[in-house]
Design a protein around this motif. Structure first.
Motif, mmCIF file in Angstrom:
data_model
loop_
_atom_site.group_PDB
_atom_site.id
_atom_site.type_symbol
_atom_site.label_atom_id
_atom_site.label_comp_id
_atom_site.label_asym_id
_atom_site.label_seq_id
_atom_site.Cartn_x
_atom_site.Cartn_y
_atom_site.Cartn_z
ATOM 1 N N VAL A 255 93.626 45.090 36.753
ATOM 2 C CA VAL A 255 93.693 43.739 37.309
ATOM 3 C C VAL A 255 92.829 42.781 36.499
ATOM 4 O O VAL A 255 93.291 41.727 36.046
ATOM 5 C CB VAL A 255 93.256 43.745 38.790
ATOM 6 C CG1 VAL A 255 93.134 42.312 39.322
ATOM 7 C CG2 VAL A 255 94.257 44.525 39.630
ATOM 8 N N VAL A 256 91.575 43.130 36.284
ATOM 9 C CA VAL A 256 90.660 42.209 35.602
ATOM 10 C C VAL A 256 90.966 42.100 34.115
ATOM 11 O O VAL A 256 90.472 41.185 33.447
ATOM 12 C CB VAL A 256 89.197 42.631 35.813
ATOM 13 C CG1 VAL A 256 88.834 42.572 37.275
ATOM 14 C CG2 VAL A 256 88.942 44.037 35.272
ATOM 15 N N ARG A 257 91.765 43.022 33.573
ATOM 16 C CA ARG A 257 92.131 42.962 32.158
ATOM 17 C C ARG A 257 93.529 42.377 31.938
ATOM 18 O O ARG A 257 94.048 42.423 30.824
ATOM 19 C CB ARG A 257 92.058 44.358 31.542
ATOM 20 C CG ARG A 257 90.638 44.912 31.481
ATOM 21 C CD ARG A 257 90.624 46.349 31.014
ATOM 22 N NE ARG A 257 89.272 46.913 31.048
ATOM 23 C CZ ARG A 257 88.986 48.196 30.877
ATOM 24 N NH1 ARG A 257 89.974 49.070 30.652
ATOM 25 N NH2 ARG A 257 87.740 48.626 30.928
ATOM 26 N N LEU A 262 94.363 36.648 35.421
ATOM 27 C CA LEU A 262 93.138 35.856 35.344
ATOM 28 C C LEU A 262 93.450 34.365 35.243
ATOM 29 O O LEU A 262 92.779 33.532 35.872
ATOM 30 C CB LEU A 262 92.304 36.311 34.149
ATOM 31 C CG LEU A 262 91.780 37.755 34.208
ATOM 32 C CD1 LEU A 262 91.026 38.095 32.933
ATOM 33 C CD2 LEU A 262 90.879 37.952 35.425
ATOM 34 N N LEU A 263 94.466 34.020 34.460
ATOM 35 C CA LEU A 263 94.844 32.614 34.328
ATOM 36 C C LEU A 263 95.329 32.050 35.653
ATOM 37 O O LEU A 263 94.896 30.960 36.081
ATOM 38 C CB LEU A 263 95.939 32.473 33.267
ATOM 39 C CG LEU A 263 96.539 31.064 33.107
ATOM 40 C CD1 LEU A 263 95.478 30.078 32.643
ATOM 41 C CD2 LEU A 263 97.720 31.093 32.140
ATOM 42 N N PHE A 389 93.233 37.552 44.152
ATOM 43 C CA PHE A 389 93.813 36.232 43.899
ATOM 44 C C PHE A 389 93.472 35.268 45.039
ATOM 45 O O PHE A 389 93.033 34.137 44.799
ATOM 46 C CB PHE A 389 95.331 36.351 43.744
ATOM 47 C CG PHE A 389 96.032 35.018 43.659
ATOM 48 C CD1 PHE A 389 96.167 34.372 42.449
ATOM 49 C CD2 PHE A 389 96.541 34.404 44.795
ATOM 50 C CE1 PHE A 389 96.795 33.140 42.363
ATOM 51 C CE2 PHE A 389 97.164 33.169 44.728
ATOM 52 C CZ PHE A 389 97.296 32.536 43.501
ATOM 53 N N ASN A 390 93.689 35.710 46.270
ATOM 54 C CA ASN A 390 93.367 34.854 47.413
ATOM 55 C C ASN A 390 91.886 34.543 47.478
ATOM 56 O O ASN A 390 91.480 33.460 47.921
ATOM 57 C CB ASN A 390 93.816 35.533 48.709
ATOM 58 C CG ASN A 390 95.320 35.516 48.875
ATOM 59 O OD1 ASN A 390 95.998 34.614 48.392
ATOM 60 N ND2 ASN A 390 95.858 36.526 49.527
ATOM 61 N N LEU A 391 91.062 35.494 47.059
ATOM 62 C CA LEU A 391 89.628 35.252 47.010
ATOM 63 C C LEU A 391 89.316 34.069 46.104
ATOM 64 O O LEU A 391 88.517 33.190 46.457
ATOM 65 C CB LEU A 391 88.915 36.514 46.506
ATOM 66 C CG LEU A 391 87.475 36.353 46.049
ATOM 67 C CD1 LEU A 391 86.598 35.907 47.201
ATOM 68 C CD2 LEU A 391 86.959 37.654 45.454
#
Length: 409
Positions: A255-257, A262-263, A389-391
């Motif tokens: 996810v973080v990669r 991320l965009l 994403f919602n965070l």
């Protein structure tokens, strides 16, 4: 205008080892009802906090902890309940969230004590955060995802007036329990969602603690940035080391990669910050430039917020097949146009048009970006990805008012 097909990218938990496929055929209205009432906890108390302060014999600043507790709980509850869903399945996560919402509603409605009200508000925040993440993961198309995000924006537009009416008819404590309306959707969602066996992997408690620490520090950045900023850096460093050591943990490395994820998450944060900052800033602008009363401002702002929420449903569907680059430019441009109008416009109609644009950009961007963020990660990580994403979106909702307050000083 092309009509999106049911194969449009949408969040899903399909592909997770050992999990049953998402329930098929669930009417889109049920996930929307499951998610929408969260906005009662964010926007609903704005007009009833003075009544709460008077009845409790406290200063207004003290009772704002009720709202702060809800916002903090939503922020940390979003990734935590997404992790629970990914680990235990949607059915168990939904049941746990329902218990939290019901408990919180009973506490805020029945016990007129500030510590209990804060605790009850936090419980509702945790539960409704999970409901929203589950609702987005159940969406089977861009159109159904747009209905979920539209419900959040539409309820948010109506929440202050609805809560005020409920407070007058019943009490402000009952108005604080309005997020519990989401419980009406739980039986239908459970009926359509098959039970899912839990995967064998153990729960990554260390990753959950580190992410909770990071989110908590981020929430306090606008209020005490030197200390909170140092805590953010420390938490980021520790979480980064943990992700490298356990790439399939609570915060998956996949996810973080993922650059697109991320965009999309970063742009969702920016749009939320602009929209909620405008919601905070516009009353002062209307009062100062047009001399409107607080009641007139509240009634006038309902319409641009409603426009943004309702129109977003069609906008998300219409842009379902647009490339990532197009939506990444379109919605920030709409928000920037709203900011430019607010900066230049003196007539109230111009200021309200500015609010309509930022509301439309945030509500539409949340749905459009969520679909693409989910499609950018492996299927087994999508429930967790939706929580993160919602965070980001909710952190923008926390930063926006603080930035607007700094601009008005």
């Amino acid at each position: 205008m092309s009509r999106p097909s049911s194969s449009s990218p949408a969040p899903s938990t399909a592909g997770r080892a050992g999990a049953a496929p998402p329930g098929r055929g669930i009417p889109a209205a049920w996930p929307a009802l499951l998610a929408g009432p969260l906005s009662f906890g964010i926007a609903g108390p704005s007009l009833i906090l003075p009544d709460a302060a008077r009845d409790l014999g406290l200063a207004l600043g003290a009772v704002t902890w009720i709202v702060t507790a809800f916002g903090w709980a939503v922020a940390i509850g979003t990734p935590l309940t997404a992790g629970l869903q990914n680990h235990q399945g949607a059915r168990r996560a939904l049941s746990a969230c329902a218990a939290l919402v019901a408990l919180g509603a009973v506490l805020v409605a029945a016990v007129p004590s500030l510590p209990v009200l804060v605790l009850g508000s936090a419980a509702q925040g945790l539960g409704t955060a999970g409901f929203t993440t589950i609702a987005m993961s159940l969406a089977r198309s861009a159109r159904s995802l747009g209905l979920v995000t539209s419900s959040l924006a539409t309820v948010g537009a109506c929440a202050p007036l609805v809560a005020d009416l409920v407070a007058e008819a019943l009490s402000w404590r009952v108005a604080l329990a309005l997020p519990a309306l989401s419980l009406l959707a739980v039986p239908a969602v459970l009926r359509h969602r098959p039970a899912e066996p839990a995967p064998a992997a153990s729960f990554d408690s260390r990753g959950a603690v580190l992410l909770t620490a990071l989110v908590t520090a981020l929430v306090f950045v606008p209020h005490s940035w030197p200390v909170a900023g140092a805590c953010v850096l420390a938490a980021c460093g520790l979480l980064g080391l943990h992700v490298r050591a356990r790439p399939d943990g609570f915060v998956p490395a996949s996810v973080v990669r993922a650059p697109v994820f991320l965009l999309m998450s970063g742009l969702a944060f920016l749009l939320a910050a602009v929209n909620f900052g405008m919601i905070y800033l516009l009353p002062a602008l209307l009062a100062g430039r047009a001399g409107w009363s607080g009641g007139a401002v509240g009634a006038a702002m309902l319409w641009p917020l409603l426009f943004g929420g309702l129109a977003s449903y069609g906008v998300v569907a219409a842009t379902a097949k647009a490339p990532v680059q197009a939506v990444a430019v379109l919605f920030p441009a709409v928000a920037a146009a709203g900011v430019a109008l607010a900066a230049a416009g003196v007539p109230p109609v111009v200021l309200l048009a500015a609010q309509a644009l930022t509301s439309l950009a945030a509500a539409s961007g949340q749905g459009a970006f969520a679909a693409r963020a989910a499609a950018a990660v492996p299927g087994g990580a999508r429930a967790t990805a939706m929580g993160q994403f919602n965070l980001c979106y909710l952190l923008g909702a926390a930063f926006g008012p603080a930035i607007a307050a700094a601009l008005t000083v």
